[in-house]
Motif scaffolding. Structure first.
Motif, PDB file in Angstrom:
ATOM      1  N   ASN A 147       0.682  -1.193  -0.129  1.00  0.00           N
ATOM      2  CA  ASN A 147      -0.031  -0.263  -0.013  1.00  0.00           C
ATOM      3  C   ASN A 147       0.834   1.274   0.049  1.00  0.00           C
ATOM      4  N   LEU A 148       2.170   0.809   0.159  1.00  0.00           N
ATOM      5  CA  LEU A 148       3.087   2.263   0.201  1.00  0.00           C
ATOM      6  C   LEU A 148       2.894   2.838  -1.253  1.00  0.00           C
ATOM      7  N   VAL A 149       2.667   2.071  -2.199  1.00  0.00           N
ATOM      8  CA  VAL A 149       2.747   2.540  -3.495  1.00  0.00           C
ATOM      9  C   VAL A 149       1.647   3.619  -3.770  1.00  0.00           C
ATOM     10  N   GLU A 150       0.581   3.375  -3.363  1.00  0.00           N
ATOM     11  CA  GLU A 150      -0.620   4.187  -3.555  1.00  0.00           C
ATOM     12  C   GLU A 150      -0.528   5.277  -2.566  1.00  0.00           C
ATOM     13  N   VAL A 151      -0.241   5.040  -1.075  1.00  0.00           N
ATOM     14  CA  VAL A 151      -0.061   6.045  -0.104  1.00  0.00           C
ATOM     15  C   VAL A 151       0.865   7.113  -0.401  1.00  0.00           C
ATOM     16  N   CYS A 152       2.180   6.881  -0.946  1.00  0.00           N
ATOM     17  CA  CYS A 152       3.011   7.728  -1.210  1.00  0.00           C
ATOM     18  C   CYS A 152       2.731   8.648  -2.467  1.00  0.00           C
ATOM     19  N   PRO A 153       2.679  10.011  -2.257  1.00  0.00           N
ATOM     20  CA  PRO A 153       2.260  10.847  -3.363  1.00  0.00           C
ATOM     21  C   PRO A 153       3.277  10.941  -4.455  1.00  0.00           C
ATOM     22  N   THR A 154       4.304  10.670  -4.281  1.00  0.00           N
ATOM     23  CA  THR A 154       5.545  10.688  -5.428  1.00  0.00           C
ATOM     24  C   THR A 154       5.954   9.408  -5.777  1.00  0.00           C
ATOM     25  N   GLY A 155       7.244   9.278  -6.174  1.00  0.00           N
ATOM     26  CA  GLY A 155       7.595   8.066  -6.893  1.00  0.00           C
ATOM     27  C   GLY A 155       8.751   7.439  -5.993  1.00  0.00           C
ATOM     28  N   VAL A 156       8.562   7.690  -4.444  1.00  0.00           N
ATOM     29  CA  VAL A 156       9.657   7.294  -3.535  1.00  0.00           C
ATOM     30  C   VAL A 156       9.424   5.596  -3.393  1.00  0.00           C
ATOM     31  N   PHE A 157       8.347   5.352  -3.497  1.00  0.00           N
ATOM     32  CA  PHE A 157       7.966   3.582  -3.353  1.00  0.00           C
ATOM     33  C   PHE A 157       7.150   3.313  -4.453  1.00  0.00           C
ATOM     34  N   THR A 158       7.503   2.474  -5.256  1.00  0.00           N
ATOM     35  CA  THR A 158       6.848   2.117  -6.530  1.00  0.00           C
ATOM     36  C   THR A 158       6.944   0.485  -6.497  1.00  0.00           C
ATOM     37  N   ASP A 159       5.997   0.029  -7.400  1.00  0.00           N
ATOM     38  CA  ASP A 159       5.440  -1.266  -7.448  1.00  0.00           C
ATOM     39  C   ASP A 159       6.860  -2.041  -8.435  1.00  0.00           C
ATOM     40  N   LYS A 160       7.537  -2.724  -7.805  1.00  0.00           N
ATOM     41  CA  LYS A 160       8.763  -3.435  -8.357  1.00  0.00           C
ATOM     42  C   LYS A 160       8.178  -4.471  -9.471  1.00  0.00           C
ATOM     43  N   THR A 161       7.096  -5.074  -8.808  1.00  0.00           N
ATOM     44  CA  THR A 161       6.663  -6.157  -9.881  1.00  0.00           C
ATOM     45  C   THR A 161       6.088  -5.660 -11.167  1.00  0.00           C
ATOM     46  N   GLN A 162       5.906  -4.410 -11.429  1.00  0.00           N
ATOM     47  CA  GLN A 162       5.309  -3.784 -12.670  1.00  0.00           C
ATOM     48  C   GLN A 162       6.395  -3.715 -13.690  1.00  0.00           C
ATOM     49  N   LEU A 163       7.466  -3.657 -13.303  1.00  0.00           N
ATOM     50  CA  LEU A 163       8.684  -3.334 -14.253  1.00  0.00           C
ATOM     51  C   LEU A 163       8.723  -4.369 -15.143  1.00  0.00           C
ATOM     52  N   LYS A 164       8.394  -5.775 -14.953  1.00  0.00           N
ATOM     53  CA  LYS A 164       8.392  -6.603 -16.128  1.00  0.00           C
ATOM     54  C   LYS A 164       7.501  -6.439 -17.315  1.00  0.00           C
ATOM     55  N   TYR A 165       6.278  -5.832 -16.900  1.00  0.00           N
ATOM     56  CA  TYR A 165       5.346  -5.455 -17.869  1.00  0.00           C
ATOM     57  C   TYR A 165       4.911  -3.999 -17.957  1.00  0.00           C
ATOM     58  N   TYR A 166       5.835  -3.367 -17.508  1.00  0.00           N
ATOM     59  CA  TYR A 166       5.501  -1.700 -17.267  1.00  0.00           C
ATOM     60  C   TYR A 166       4.901  -1.026 -18.430  1.00  0.00           C
TER      61      TYR A 166
END
Length: 919
Positions: A200-219
């Motif tokens: 949930n840090l991915v959506e709670v963070c208003p910037t790009g500090v915490f991002t979804d690493k699993t998306q990178l494969k199909y980004y």
């Protein structure tokens, strides 16, 4: 209490307990903000949400007004507010410029680009020029595990991350370090985040500090994706999610707001565990076995093969359903084989527990709260369920209920519920009681005032004893262990003091008696006048729905097949790995008697090796269907793409569509129009009138035909040509969707105040990030404009009362000199669930298989840490590394059930020939 305030000269009547920011957002005004969050409250850290406040509406006594932070200012009666003022706008620009001084210029390469709250607020404020020309501060980025990427240089010090992770979710390994202009948010050392809610840090963070690493494969950027509303398939909670697709791959999973269930947050299994949809070895074409070879069939050939063989070569057809398949698919199987030949695919012990739960929920007269309502209970007793592993999102709600007394105490002192820092400072050791029983420690033990570790039999006896102490007409427990009197008295006292107690149990403990004891406690509390609630967690996404369709278990199916006198039997297995739920010898014996085996699944399993025909079916992301969650709430999921669009040779259909097409061919039935899901739902309701609520979760047929479709893609979606350029540079024909109200394009309605409850993606003009949910709600943090999706089909009869349950078990005793050990489950969020364990990132987080025993038992068996434990259970030999526990009762063996080669049906069975083996 309602008060009147004036915004831009217009009068509004609003709640006095809200702050000005929340009120303005609820009324549709746009005010920039960063540190405030509807679930986390306000701390006034970013200073971005400034507005101007005047002393009276005529502005006679106050011509200038004064700046206030809207997130820290209550909406008091008579307040006069201006949002659009030159001084206010200049102040916001200056604040944003300061926040952005050290922010890198990396939007084009940032994973949050196009989905970023900071971008939205920058555009809203209009700050486009940077004057800072010196060396920027830089930070070291940490490794936080396979789920989360860390880019600390993008931080604007809003403090949302630690307020969510530590204060809301109870995590203890992410904090804030440093001071002044050198603030750092991270861990003391590199390492995987330990919270089951870190995603949930991915959506709670208003910037790009915490991002979804699993998306990178199909980004893919948000504007180049198709989206659809869906339901998480990884447990029985039924959290609402949004799934995103690009190039025929499931690329993104986001939280979908539902005011009754998950609100703003998901667990990590739900967010990251869906990559099994993209697995390479899944069936994509029907396969027919001829001799030792597999022959690929097209759709028509597969239907004809199945129907003709079942019709002419099989005297009896048996169907085995699945609790991970939709209601429509299970019913389609029931319709094809007949109700007498339909079996649920659930093992008999689990089936008994589920039927008991349904009986209690329907006829117990006890209210079943939603996930959100659970947060309002003032005492919670958890019997035998390790909630963080079996129903994680429910565990997060329990944590909020734990803080309920602090909120109530703060309110009595005039502190608003959005003043988060003030509540924390005021609430030292003011907590609601949480009482937990289990076989070993759980992740909720840190907030429990009482924990009791023992066998499930003794836990059930403890529950029955609580019920009797609350109401002496309840059955008493003979020979109750007097050593437990202190714990019993604490539990009884806390439950009696509570105005609104909640009892939580479930089927995962493997004890029907434990479920019955929970019902007795709830009834006893109701008799005392308490506003009591009850909740049962079950094993899979559609377990509750499946037992409403059929009462025959998997064990009954295997027994009936083996004992059948019929010479030729056809068997259809629907999305079910039988070896996970029954003994291999029992399954093999039954399959040896089968004349023709059809398997439908979207994942490969060993059953397919023995099949005559394998039908390739679509996963939840590629199909439409309905599931019923733990509370009896029916919810609809929608397809985000059709596999055939990207792989022309693929033949992948929904399970219910395959089965209905086979049924039509089998019966020579000619349909007047093409088959759609509404037809299936209408037939379900005809045969099961109590499930009429399912119809309300489906799209309105007249709207689908005559109304404007809802878009699956944002306005900027531009990829239809690019996706197919290797085939044809011309824009391809858009796939039609006759089953739902959605279109497979950006063409259609984006109205956020639509009468339709289903939201495909969180987007509104000026709001591209997940913060856009405030535009879809009747008020911020409330419910969706047209109501939250989902309809309860399992309605509680509030006036009904079940008789006291008297199935009190004997206390668990170790029989000396008899080598018999009771198997108990150790459930894991990562690894125990069948489909998510196939996702690569989940596999990286799964513990290695192990066996847990008590330290005293290990000494008795002369077993040490460097040994394996070998034993036999259910005709299966296991040899696993050993872990030791001081809490697991003696005479027990704990196994991580559901892991590969450790089937779930072992729960409650006995192990023999236990011995240590050197590595």
């Amino acid at each position: 209490m309602m008060v009147s305030i004036y915004i831009e000269g217009k009068k509004y009547t609003v709640e006095d307990s809200k702050n000005i920011l929340e009120v303005c957002l609820s009324l549709g005004f746009n005010i920039p903000y960063f540190c405030w969050h509807p679930a986390l409250g306000s701390i006034g850290a970013c200073r971005q949400c400034a507005v101007k406040k005047y002393r009276d509406n005529n502005k006679i006594n106050d011509m200038e007004g004064y700046l206030v932070m809207s997130c820290m200012t209550p909406a008091s009666d008579g307040s006069v507010i201006t949002i659009f003022d030159d001084e206010v706008e200049e102040f916001r620009k200056n604040i944003l410029e300061l926040l952005m001084i050290n922010h890198p210029h990396d939007c084009p390469i940032c994973e949050e680009g196009g989905n970023c709250h900071l971008q939205d607020m920058t555009v809203m404020v209009g700050q486009t020029y940077r004057r800072y020309r010196f060396t920027k501060r830089t930070h070291y980025n940490q490794y936080l595990g396979p789920f989360i990427s860390h880019e600390m240089n993008r931080c604007i010090s809003c403090y949302r991350c630690v307020r969510y992770y530590s204060d809301y979710a109870g995590g203890d390994d992410l904090g804030v370090f440093g001071a002044h202009d050198n603030i750092y948010f991270g861990r003391a050392t590199d390492g995987m985040l330990r919270s089951e809610f870190s995603g949930n840090l991915v959506e709670v963070c208003p910037t790009g500090v915490f991002t979804d690493k699993t998306q990178l494969k199909y980004y893919t950027r948000k504007w180049d994706m198709l989206f659809a509303p869906s339901i998480c398939q990884q447990c029985s909670i039924g959290c609402n999610i949004i799934v995103g697709e690009r190039y025929g791959k499931l690329s993104r999973v986001e939280n979908r707001y539902n005011g009754n269930i998950n609100t703003y947050f998901l667990c990590d299994r739900g967010r990251f565990g869906c990559d099994y949809v993209n697995i390479d070895n899944r069936p994509k074409n029907p396969l027919h076995k001829k001799g030792d070879d597999w022959v690929m069939l097209n759709e028509e050939q597969a239907i004809q093969e199945a129907a003709s063989t079942l019709k002419y070569n099989c005297n009896k057809i048996i169907g085995i359903g699945s609790s991970r398949a939709s209601m429509e698919s299970n019913f389609a199987l029931l319709k094809l084989v007949g109700s007498d030949n339909f079996y649920t695919g659930i093992n008999s012990c689990e089936q008994e527990r589920l039927l008991l739960i349904v009986e209690i929920l329907c006829n117990g007269g006890i209210y079943v709260p939603s996930l959100r309502e659970i947060e309002s209970y003032d005492a919670i007793l958890i019997l035998g369920e390790d909630l963080t592993q079996t129903g994680a999102r429910l565990a997060l709600s329990v944590r909020q209920a734990f803080k309920g007394k602090a909120r109530k105490e703060a309110k009595a002192q005039g502190i608003f519920d959005w003043q988060s820092a003030a509540i924390i400072n005021n609430s030292q050791n003011i907590k609601n009681p949480i009482l937990i029983t289990g076989i070993d420690k759980t992740k909720l033990d840190d907030i429990a005032v009482l924990t009791y570790y023992d066998s499930v039999q003794n836990q059930a006896r403890f529950g029955f004893a609580i019920a009797h102490a609350l109401d002496n007409t309840a059955p008493s427990v003979k020979d109750f262990d007097y050593k437990l009197n202190d714990k019993l008295n604490i539990a009884v006292q806390k439950l009696m003091e509570a105005r609104k107690p909640l009892i939580i149990s479930g089927s995962n403990s493997g004890s029907k008696e434990l479920i019955a004891s929970a019902a007795n406690i709830a009834r006893a509390l109701k008799n005392r006048g308490s506003d009591v609630g009850i909740t049962f967690i079950v094993s899979e996404v559609n377990s509750m729905g499946l037992v409403m369709l059929g009462k025959k278990s998997l064990d009954a199916a295997l027994t009936d097949i083996c004992s059948s006198q019929t010479s030729s039997i056809g068997l259809i297995v629907l999305e079910n790995d039988l070896y996970r739920h029954a003994k291999a010898t029992q399954v093999n014996a039954a399959l040896n008697k089968i004349n023709y085996l059809i398997v439908l699944d979207h994942q490969y399993n060993l059953i397919q090796e023995k099949a005559n025909l394998v039908l390739s079916v679509s996963s939840f992301a590629e199909s439409d269907g309905t599931v019923i969650n733990y509370e009896g709430r029916a919810q609809r999921f929608f397809s985000v793409y059709k596999p055939q669009v990207y792989e022309k040779s693929a033949v992948v259909l929904e399970s219910w569509r395959w089965l209905y097409l086979i049924y039509d061919c089998y019966t020579n039935y000619i349909r007047k129009k093409s088959l759609d899901i509404d037809q299936v739902i209408d037939v379900i309701i005809y045969y099961f009138p109590e499930l009429v609520g399912i119809k309300q979760t489906s799209p309105d047929a007249s709207f689908r035909i005559h109304g404007q479709k809802l878009a699956r893609a944002p306005h900027r979606y531009s990829g239809r040509t690019a996706i197919h350029t290797n085939v044809d540079i011309h824009e391809p024909y858009i796939s039609k969707d006759d089953d739902t109200m959605f279109s497979f394009s950006m063409e259609g309605s984006h109205n956020v105040q639509s009468v339709h409850k289903q939201v495909a993606f969180a987007w509104a003009p000026g709001w591209n990030s997940p913060q856009a949910w405030n535009k879809f709600q009747d008020k911020v943090g409330g419910h969706l404009y047209s109501g939250d999706p989902g309809v309860r089909v399992l309605n509680t009869n509030s006036s009904a009362t079940l008789s006291w349950f008297d199935m009190i078990p004997q206390s668990f005793k170790i029989i000396k000199n008899i080598d018999r050990w009771l198997i108990v489950p150790y459930w894991h969020l990562f690894g125990s669930e069948e489909t998510s364990q196939r996702s690569k990132c989940i596999q990286d987080c799964m513990p290695n298989p192990y066996v847990m025993i008590n330290q005293s038992d290990a000494l008795q068996l002369n077993i040490q840490k460097n040994m394996l434990l070998k034993f036999t259970c259910a005709e299966q030999i296991l040899c696993l590394p050993i872990k030791f526990s001081i809490n697991l009762p003696k005479g027990h063996i704990g196994l991580p059930l559901g892991f590969p080669d450790i089937p779930v049906f072992l729960s409650g069975m006995y192990a023999y020939d236990v011995q240590g083996v050197l590595l």
